[in-house]
Design a protein around this motif. Structure first.
Motif, PDB file in Angstrom:
ATOM      1  N   LYS A   1       0.836  -1.208   0.000  1.00  0.00           N
ATOM      2  CA  LYS A   1       0.000   0.000   0.000  1.00  0.00           C
ATOM      3  C   LYS A   1       0.870   1.256   0.000  1.00  0.00           C
TER       4      LYS A   1
ATOM      5  N   GLN B   1      -5.301   6.280  -9.314  1.00  0.00           N
ATOM      6  CA  GLN B   1      -6.263   6.841  -8.371  1.00  0.00           C
ATOM      7  C   GLN B   1      -6.341   6.036  -7.071  1.00  0.00           C
ATOM      8  N   ALA B   2      -6.923   6.654  -6.059  1.00  0.00           N
ATOM      9  CA  ALA B   2      -7.018   6.044  -4.730  1.00  0.00           C
ATOM     10  C   ALA B   2      -7.886   4.791  -4.734  1.00  0.00           C
ATOM     11  N   ASP B   3      -8.865   4.751  -5.644  1.00  0.00           N
ATOM     12  CA  ASP B   3      -9.764   3.597  -5.705  1.00  0.00           C
ATOM     13  C   ASP B   3      -9.337   2.568  -6.741  1.00  0.00           C
TER      14      ASP B   3
ATOM     15  N   GLY C   1      -9.336   2.914  -9.851  1.00  0.00           N
ATOM     16  CA  GLY C   1     -10.196   3.018 -11.024  1.00  0.00           C
ATOM     17  C   GLY C   1      -9.540   3.585 -12.266  1.00  0.00           C
TER      18      GLY C   1
ATOM     19  N   THR D   1      -9.024  -2.467 -11.156  1.00  0.00           N
ATOM     20  CA  THR D   1     -10.153  -3.123 -10.514  1.00  0.00           C
ATOM     21  C   THR D   1     -10.702  -4.236 -11.393  1.00  0.00           C
TER      22      THR D   1
ATOM     23  N   SER E   1      -6.790  -5.608  -3.426  1.00  0.00           N
ATOM     24  CA  SER E   1      -7.444  -4.355  -3.050  1.00  0.00           C
ATOM     25  C   SER E   1      -8.434  -3.976  -4.149  1.00  0.00           C
ATOM     26  N   PHE E   2      -9.230  -2.962  -3.902  1.00  0.00           N
ATOM     27  CA  PHE E   2     -10.165  -2.437  -4.902  1.00  0.00           C
ATOM     28  C   PHE E   2     -11.187  -3.489  -5.340  1.00  0.00           C
TER      29      PHE E   2
END
Length: 148
Positions: free
Chosen positions: A45, A57-59, A61, A71, A126-127
């Motif tokens: 991370k 991006q943080a997500d 995406g 994702t 993640s995501f």
């Protein structure tokens, strides 16, 4: 008449000897996926925030037609080798799951094998992603084959 009816009902039911015994054996459990060490995810991370977040991006995406999403794509969840090669070689103008992404992704070949393994393990878990961890030895093997 009752006797005949009773005989017919009895004949229509399977005999007790023909019934399968109920199995008392416990079902064999599938082996659990190897747990991913929390330290690896935490380091991954940190590396993601330092090196990947500004584009992906943080997500995770990404940015439409510019920076690929991380994702639930075949690149992220599929075979690890092409994913490792992306970090080692960078990429540009790639099509992922039917959409083209134009921005240049630089190579991150200066990262150690363990750092690449950690950040990819983080991304793969993640995501909304769930995939096996990437091991430093796997990165080392791809790096060695990549130099040939």
């Amino acid at each position: 008449m009752m006797f005949v009816l009773g005989a017919l009902v009895w004949a229509a039911t399977p005999a007790a000897a023909q019934k399968k015994p109920i199995s008392k054996a416990k079902p064999v459990a599938k082996p659990a996926a190897a747990a991913i060490p929390a330290a690896s995810l935490a380091l991954g991370k940190t590396l993601y925030v330092q090196n990947c977040l500004s584009c992906h991006q943080a997500d995770g995406g990404g940015v439409d037609r510019m920076n690929a999403p991380l994702t639930k794509t075949t690149w992220v969840l599929g075979d690890k080798t092409p994913l490792v090669k992306v970090l080692l070689n960078g990429m540009q103008g790639v099509e992922i799951d039917g959409e083209r992404y134009a921005n240049v992704m630089p190579a991150f070949d200066y990262l150690t094998d363990q750092q690449i393994a950690d950040v990819l393990t983080y991304v793969r878990n993640s995501f909304g992603n769930k995939a096996t961890a990437v091991k430093a030895a796997e990165v080392k093997a791809v790096r060695a084959a990549n130099k040939k």
